[in-house]
Motif scaffolding. Structure first.
Motif, PDB file in Angstrom:
ATOM      1  N   GLY A 222       0.770  -1.226   0.000  1.00 43.97           N
ATOM      2  CA  GLY A 222       0.000   0.000   0.000  1.00 43.97           C
ATOM      3  C   GLY A 222       0.805   1.281   0.000  1.00 43.97           C
ATOM      4  O   GLY A 222       0.256   2.353  -0.116  1.00 43.97           O
ATOM      5  N   THR A 361      -0.959   7.930  -1.261  1.00 42.45           N
ATOM      6  CA  THR A 361       0.026   7.649  -0.223  1.00 42.45           C
ATOM      7  C   THR A 361       1.429   7.735  -0.823  1.00 42.45           C
ATOM      8  O   THR A 361       1.596   7.898  -2.024  1.00 42.45           O
ATOM      9  CB  THR A 361      -0.177   6.248   0.377  1.00 42.45           C
ATOM     10  N   ARG A 368       1.420   6.526  -4.602  1.00 45.08           N
ATOM     11  CA  ARG A 368       0.470   5.512  -5.054  1.00 45.08           C
ATOM     12  C   ARG A 368      -0.948   6.014  -4.818  1.00 45.08           C
ATOM     13  O   ARG A 368      -1.247   6.558  -3.754  1.00 45.08           O
ATOM     14  CB  ARG A 368       0.693   4.191  -4.315  1.00 45.08           C
ATOM     15  N   HIS A 370      -4.938   5.277  -4.396  1.00 44.64           N
ATOM     16  CA  HIS A 370      -5.794   4.192  -3.912  1.00 44.64           C
ATOM     17  C   HIS A 370      -7.264   4.464  -4.223  1.00 44.64           C
ATOM     18  O   HIS A 370      -7.727   5.599  -4.079  1.00 44.64           O
ATOM     19  CB  HIS A 370      -5.655   4.030  -2.392  1.00 44.64           C
ATOM     20  N   ALA A 382      -5.947  -1.696   2.393  1.00 48.33           N
ATOM     21  CA  ALA A 382      -5.624  -1.235   1.040  1.00 48.33           C
ATOM     22  C   ALA A 382      -6.103  -2.198  -0.035  1.00 48.33           C
ATOM     23  O   ALA A 382      -6.097  -1.853  -1.223  1.00 48.33           O
ATOM     24  CB  ALA A 382      -4.112  -1.048   0.906  1.00 48.33           C
ATOM     25  N   PRO A 384      -8.192  -3.799  -2.644  1.00 46.22           N
ATOM     26  CA  PRO A 384      -9.354  -3.244  -3.344  1.00 46.22           C
ATOM     27  C   PRO A 384     -10.402  -4.292  -3.699  1.00 46.22           C
ATOM     28  O   PRO A 384     -10.105  -5.479  -3.820  1.00 46.22           O
ATOM     29  CB  PRO A 384      -8.735  -2.668  -4.615  1.00 46.22           C
TER      30      PRO A 384
END
Length: 448
Positions: A222, A361, A368, A370, A382, A384
């Motif tokens: 994540g 993040t 990244r 999310h 994290a 999905p």
């Protein structure tokens, strides 16, 4: 590039050839493809050029390796000179001493170094070194964290809600069919940022633990910042119970001049390195405390841990790595930090302005995106949904159609040749995606 097809005809033709010689048409499972991968002809600076003649801003950088971008002039020049003198020898060269001196002088807790050929090998030998030093066999690792292709490091890499077990006691799960049950029994799985869970589990298994394998900010987990309390809990348990802390900085060494451990207060016994220390060539390294690294010492006969490799410390990787690391001075890291902050802050502002159920993040030169409204605390949060994964695939596709290669489900990275204009482009393309896909974003079930 806006509105263009992501994959050109020459890439399609190449993929048809590749399917005749590779099991799925690719040589690595990590290759991103939207049915067909984009085949690259060359790279220069922060850009890639595919075989159809199209240009892409590269945020993959060969999985965060190319911190100076492509065809970095000083590395090209040094490698050209070294190639004319030889590519590999059975004997040592001075270049390996110079790169080792740089790493030992720069990275805290690295008193001695051994070079290997990849990040996977670095983790493999670090785990073996911890076993040889402590006389114990079991390791602890973080759920969802990637540590290469060594069986013990792969446990629970791809855990899912169907098999990851109770939140308080994560289950050790296999990453491939046929993984030995004995491997699963020898790996204790921890949830990242679960302070009390880490204390409880580490205390329960302390007598059999050789080491805890700790990525300060797991990319595949994540790219989430560690809680200081979590780092402290892990280190306190290690010091009290006599097992080692292995900081896996194969990816995250790029987070600062002294690496990620120094950034987050990790005081490791062993550090694994790779990627950026090779200047774009294959490399890995294990470094650490002098007394721990003595397990590799063969000066008095057979060492506690024999380690070798035909291409370990080859002069090409040593030469490229030395030049690349010398150019990674404080000014270079300040530039990377500035651009990384601009991109993350810019994406965050766009999300806030649009009210989109997304978040970003990362740290330093890494970020990244999310498909969820709140920043997750660990791999489970994290993880999905299927709808969220489909949304992220659309995001990656949109970026490619607009001339940017954005990794899917992994860290995106900034490189030193990138400019403020490049950073603005990243934010602008993200904003354009939200504007053109607002209904899809709003309709996506973004939490597991």
């Amino acid at each position: 590039m806006a509105g263009s097809s992501r994959v050109g005809q020459k890439s399609r033709d190449s993929f048809a050839r590749a399917r005749l010689v590779f099991p799925d048409g690719t040589s690595r499972v990590t290759i991103d493809r939207d049915s067909v991968p984009v085949y690259i002809e060359r790279g220069l600076g922060s850009y890639l050029f595919d075989i159809d003649g199209r240009r892409f801003l590269d945020l993959n950088c060969n999985f965060t390796t190319l911190i100076h971008g492509h065809a970095f002039g000083p590395v090209v020049e040094a490698l050209t000179h070294q190639l004319q003198r030889g590519s590999c020898f059975a004997n040592p060269t001075e270049s390996e001493i110079e790169l080792a001196e740089l790493l030992c002088g720069r990275i805290p807790q690295v008193d001695r170094v051994r070079f290997v050929n990849s990040g996977t090998e670095a983790v493999l030998f670090a785990i073996k070194a911890a076993r040889a030093f402590t006389g114990r066999s079991k390791i602890a690792k973080l759920e969802g964290a990637y540590h290469g292709a060594y069986d013990w490091g792969e446990v629970s890499l791809m855990a899912t809600p169907d098999n990851w077990g109770d939140p308080a006691t994560p289950k050790s799960t296999a990453v491939y069919r046929g993984m030995p049950a004995s491997v699963l029994d020898e790996v204790l799985v921890l949830r990242f940022n679960d302070v009390e869970g880490a204390r409880r589990s580490l205390a329960l298994h302390a007598r059999s633990l050789a080491a805890v394998l700790l990525d300060p900010m797991p990319s595949r987990g994540g790219l989430i910042a560690p809680k200081p309390g979590f780092i402290a809990a892990v280190q306190e348990a290690a010091r009290d119970k006599g097992f080692l802390v292995i900081a896996d900085e194969v990816l995250n060494l790029r987070q600062g001049f002294q690496g990620a451990s120094a950034r987050y207060g990790v005081v490791p016994d062993l550090v694994t390195m790779g990627k950026i220390i090779g200047g774009g060539l294959p490399i890995g390294a294990v470094g650490g405390r002098e007394d721990v690294m003595k397990v590799f010492d063969a000066s008095a006969g057979r060492p506690l841990l024999p380690q070798g490799g035909t291409f370990s410390a080859n002069p090409l990787s040593m030469t490229a790595g030395l030049v690349a690391m010398r150019y990674l001075d404080h000014a270079a890291f300040a530039h990377l930090e500035l651009l990384g902050n601009f991109v993350r802050d810019g994406i965050g502002r766009v999300i806030s302005t649009r009210g989109a159920p997304l978040c970003v993040t990362g740290a330093a030169s890494l970020f990244r995106i999310h498909p969820m409204a709140q920043i997750p605390n660990d791999y489970r949060e994290a993880h999905p949904t299927a709808a969220a994964m489909a949304l992220m695939k659309q995001l990656t596709r949109f970026f490619a159609e607009n001339g940017i290669i954005l990794p899917q489900g992994a860290a995106a990275s900034i490189s030193t040749p990138m400019t403020h204009v490049d950073a603005e482009l990243i934010v602008d393309v993200f904003a354009a995606f939200l504007d053109s896909h607002q209904d899809t974003v709003d309709a996506t079930e973004v939490r597991t």
